[in-house]
Motif scaffolding. Structure first.
Motif, PDB file in Angstrom:
ATOM      1  N   ASP A   1      53.914  40.067  45.152  1.00 16.79           N
ATOM      2  CA  ASP A   1      53.027  41.207  44.922  1.00 16.79           C
ATOM      3  C   ASP A   1      53.768  42.202  44.029  1.00 16.79           C
ATOM      4  OD1 ASP A   1      51.114  43.136  45.048  1.00 16.79           O
ATOM      5  OD2 ASP A   1      51.328  43.560  47.183  1.00 16.79           O
TER       6      ASP A   1
ATOM      7  N   TYR B   1      44.059  37.479  54.268  1.00 14.23           N
ATOM      8  CA  TYR B   1      44.635  38.800  54.033  1.00 14.23           C
ATOM      9  C   TYR B   1      45.766  39.035  55.021  1.00 14.23           C
ATOM     10  CZ  TYR B   1      40.596  39.885  51.091  1.00 14.23           C
ATOM     11  OH  TYR B   1      39.650  39.878  50.095  1.00 14.23           O
TER      12      TYR B   1
ATOM     13  N   VAL C   1      42.720  45.906  54.370  1.00 19.06           N
ATOM     14  CA  VAL C   1      42.469  46.513  53.061  1.00 19.06           C
ATOM     15  C   VAL C   1      40.986  46.850  52.983  1.00 19.06           C
ATOM     16  CG1 VAL C   1      42.583  46.250  50.562  1.00 19.06           C
ATOM     17  CG2 VAL C   1      44.283  45.125  51.996  1.00 19.06           C
TER      18      VAL C   1
ATOM     19  N   ASN D   1      45.154  44.482  37.778  1.00 19.48           N
ATOM     20  CA  ASN D   1      45.854  45.659  37.255  1.00 19.48           C
ATOM     21  C   ASN D   1      45.129  46.359  36.109  1.00 19.48           C
ATOM     22  OD1 ASN D   1      46.208  43.665  35.350  1.00 19.48           O
ATOM     23  ND2 ASN D   1      48.439  43.812  35.256  1.00 19.48           N
TER      24      ASN D   1
ATOM     25  N   TYR E   1      39.396  46.770  43.953  1.00 22.73           N
ATOM     26  CA  TYR E   1      39.989  45.798  44.870  1.00 22.73           C
ATOM     27  C   TYR E   1      41.468  45.552  44.571  1.00 22.73           C
ATOM     28  CZ  TYR E   1      38.263  43.169  40.818  1.00 22.73           C
ATOM     29  OH  TYR E   1      37.953  42.769  39.547  1.00 22.73           O
TER      30      TYR E   1
ATOM     31  N   ASP F   1      44.147  46.739  45.724  1.00 19.76           N
ATOM     32  CA  ASP F   1      45.020  46.657  46.892  1.00 19.76           C
ATOM     33  C   ASP F   1      44.921  45.325  47.629  1.00 19.76           C
ATOM     34  OD1 ASP F   1      45.924  49.194  46.393  1.00 19.76           O
ATOM     35  OD2 ASP F   1      44.582  50.179  47.825  1.00 19.76           O
ATOM     36  N   GLU F   2      43.966  44.494  47.254  1.00 23.02           N
ATOM     37  CA  GLU F   2      43.819  43.203  47.918  1.00 23.02           C
ATOM     38  C   GLU F   2      44.814  42.167  47.394  1.00 23.02           C
ATOM     39  OE1 GLU F   2      39.825  41.718  47.947  1.00 23.02           O
ATOM     40  OE2 GLU F   2      38.953  43.708  48.296  1.00 23.02           O
TER      41      GLU F   2
ATOM     42  N   GLN G   1      48.094  40.160  46.811  1.00 23.14           N
ATOM     43  CA  GLN G   1      49.217  39.958  47.723  1.00 23.14           C
ATOM     44  C   GLN G   1      50.045  38.757  47.286  1.00 23.14           C
ATOM     45  OE1 GLN G   1      47.051  39.417  51.432  1.00 23.14           O
ATOM     46  NE2 GLN G   1      46.877  37.205  51.116  1.00 23.14           N
TER      47      GLN G   1
END
Length: 666
Positions: free
Chosen positions: A269, A330, A334, A485, A492, A494-495, A497
């Motif tokens: 991440d 996940y 989130v 990014n 989304y 922050d999803e 990983q």
């Protein structure tokens, strides 16, 4: 007489223990760099073989036996010796030295290669007391490459070409590629991973090892058992409970059915260090990239033809894979997503690609196994994408929800005919239970011949141009995914990983194109052979007045058929619009004809012919500057030329050479 395994193990353990006790005061090195000459003080000539892991060392007689799987082209040797000993390695002649690498990614390794076709190759490892050169021991190394392939799913025909990926614990991933037929000598070149400066560790992927000194936030929490392992690709013993446990995959259903060891892929991440340095694992080191890539791929060099596909080739790709919960679920809450829920990918994510190289249509992969979002949930999908720059004609072979594939070993085999009217057949099986999750085939466009812009639509489309030189399809496995990014991903972001994938039992089989029939009965040789492309012949030039029958028109042209194959087809050229009296450029069209060949698109070849209005060159023999009579040339000066300034030169020359009996007509 061979020493019993228990005794051999005891001797090995004693030596290792002695080494450890003698080195307590020495600073520890990362595991990947622990290649310095070490040993115990009681047996200055003793050794421990660190690589390969399966080497069998016998102290009396001094031998090292190394058994390698079918298709291995070389093996790295790494040994531990007493600090008071020097070590040298020689080929079978006992004089040609093989060096141990003093630095680089294979520091401390020596390359055993040039294996004998007869089965066994000998090398000699000489250990010498540094304080007494007369005190030495020479170990005979016997390397045997298995002539028989490991078990495969299905059958391998007599004319099929088998190319395995020999994954073995204790080996670097780049050597796994280099020693195997799939990588065929290409080591780091067969791996596409993060490069400098955007990798997670701040180093190239091949130099990135787990430690606790990095500037990434999780450095202090790295598991002790991981220290020294490569951060991106690790080899894991399928029967090593400690190795399986340290990466959390012990007890995964189907593990006991694996034939090869395991290759682990891991992507991180992204984050930004306290001093503002971004660690995003950008694609091949690109800063600010919108994607991550960690893939292994077949070597497409000319010597590795059996591991790649050109038109008409049929390739079976087989591998066993495991997608763990840390990838498909996940790992934290989130938004409205809860830890443990299945992820919903928002951008592309391929874990296998059949990718074209060369050609102007080498954009999107031809076929992929992908993690996608469909129906509001995460799915595993195999798909065909016919177009180089567009994704609107994607055609799925199967789509299976994540809950059917997570945390279990899957056996997957997909066979692909590279052709305009190609075919894809796949079978996905739960390895532990034997449940067939999918089996079936479909027609597919798998040959990316060059594309040309359609003036009406502005879209790039395949026409009747043949494949370009070097164009072929290669296989790639790994983690290739879009980052979240961009401003469009903010909702989304922050999803995103970490991601991990495990592979085992990877191999390719180039099928005999003349006899192979797909498992569902689809026969490539029973299909229509439509003309789809043709090789343009070189233009020709002739003289004005040349009759049509006097033109050197090629009787055959190379033609690409819808089955992917290229064959020579007869051409009947038409004299229509050809005028031998007109010095001009003509485009002469023809018609293809041949048994078993169809031309539903009515493709007509052409050749450009230029008629030149040639004039006979005028030569003035009386020019004294341009003409000098030579001995043996019969010349006669005519009376009409007597007043020409060159006449005297002719007469003078004639007198010098002899009488000139005749004058050529000008």
């Amino acid at each position: 007489m061979p020493v019993k395994p228990a005794l051999n193990k005891c001797i090995h353990s004693f030596l290792v223990l002695s080494i450890v006790l003698s080195l307590i005061s020495l600073p520890l090195l990362p595991a990947r760099e622990a290649h310095a000459a070490l040993g115990d003080s009681t047996d200055v000539l003793g050794i421990v073989v660190n690589k390969p892991l399966n080497a069998v060392v016998r102290l009396d007689p001094a031998t090292i036996d190394i058994a390698l799987p079918y298709g291995t082209s070389y093996q790295m040797l790494n040994v531990t010796t007493n600090p008071g000993a020097a070590v040298s390695l020689y080929r079978s002649n006992g004089t040609t030295a093989i060096s141990f690498a003093a630095g680089g990614i294979n520091k401390g390794d020596a390359k055993l290669d040039q294996f004998s076709a007869s089965g066994t190759t000998l090398y000699y490892l000489k250990v010498t007391d540094k304080t007494n050169s007369t005190n030495s021991k020479t170990y005979t190394i016997k390397v045997t490459v298995d002539p028989v392939p490991r078990p495969v799913t299905g059958t391998v025909g007599a004319n099929d070409k088998y190319s395995p990926l020999n994954i073995r614990a204790g080996e670097y991933a780049w050597d796994v590629m280099g020693t195997s037929k799939i990588g065929n000598g290409s080591t780091t070149g067969s791996v596409e991973g993060p490069g400098v400066p955007s990798s997670y560790s701040g180093k190239a992927w091949s130099e990135s090892v787990y430690d606790r000194n990095g500037d990434y936030p999780l450095a202090s929490t790295v598991k002790e058992s991981w220290l020294g392992d490569n951060m991106y690709l690790q080899t894991i013993g399928k029967n090593d409970p400690n190795a399986l446990s340290k990466y959390g995959i012990a007890g995964i259903p189907g593990t006991d059915k694996l034939n090869s060891d395991i290759l682990r892929f891991h992507e991180f991440d992204p984050f930004v260090t306290p001093d503002g340095v971004g660690r995003d694992d950008g694609d091949r080191g690109e800063v600010g990239s919108d994607r991550q890539r960690l893939e292994i791929k077949s070597n497409t060099g000319a010597s590795n033809r059996d591991a790649n596909s050109v038109g008409g080739d049929i390739m079976t790709n087989h591998w066993r894979l495991m997608l763990p919960s840390e990838t498909l679920r996940y790992q934290k809450d989130v938004g409205d997503k809860r830890a443990g829920d299945f992820i919903v990918p928002h951008r592309f994510w391929h874990i296998f690609q059949m990718k074209e190289i060369a050609g102007n249509a080498a954009g999107q992969p031809v076929a992929t196994l992908s993690l996608i979002s469909s129906g509001g949930k995460g799915q595993l999908e195999f798909r065909n994408n016919p177009d180089g720059d567009y994704a609107d004609r994607i055609k799925p072979l199967f789509t299976i929800p994540f809950e059917k594939v997570v945390d279990r070993w899957l056996d997957f085999e997909v066979t692909i005919l590279t052709a305009d009217k190609g075919y894809i057949y796949g079978k996905l099986v739960d390895l532990e239970s034997g449940e067939v999750l999918f089996e079936g085939g479909m027609t597919a466009e798998t040959y990316r011949r060059p594309e040309v812009k359609n003036p009406d639509t502005g879209r790039l489309e395949r026409t009747d141009l043949p494949a370009e030189s070097g164009q072929q399809n290669r296989s790639k496995w790994g983690l290739y995914r879009g980052l979240y990014n961009s401003p469009n991903d903010a909702e989304y972001a922050d999803e995103f990983q970490n991601a991990t994938m495990y592979l085992s039992d990877v191999y390719l089989i180039k099928r005999d194109r003349n006899s192979y029939v797909f498992p569902d009965g689809w026969d490539p040789n029973a299909q229509l052979r439509d003309i789809v492309a043709w090789v343009r012949p070189a233009a020709i030039t002739a003289s004005k007045g040349t009759p049509f029958g006097g033109l050197t028109l090629p009787p055959q042209l190379d033609v690409t058929l819808s089955t992917g194959r290229t064959v020579k087809v007869n051409v009947t050229w038409s004299p229509a619009d050809y005028n031998p009296a007109n010095p001009d450029k003509f485009k002469i069209y023809g018609d293809f004809n041949g048994p078993g060949i169809t031309n539903p698109a009515n493709i007509r070849p052409y050749i450009e012919v230029t008629l030149a209005d040639h004039q006979a060159a005028s030569v003035n023999l009386l020019d004294p500057i341009r003409f000098t009579p030579q001995e043996g040339v019969n010349l006669k000066a005519s009376s009409e030329a007597s007043d020409h300034p060159g006449a005297d030169a002719l007469k003078t020359g004639a007198a010098a050479i002899g009488e000139i009996p005749a004058l050529a007509s000008i």
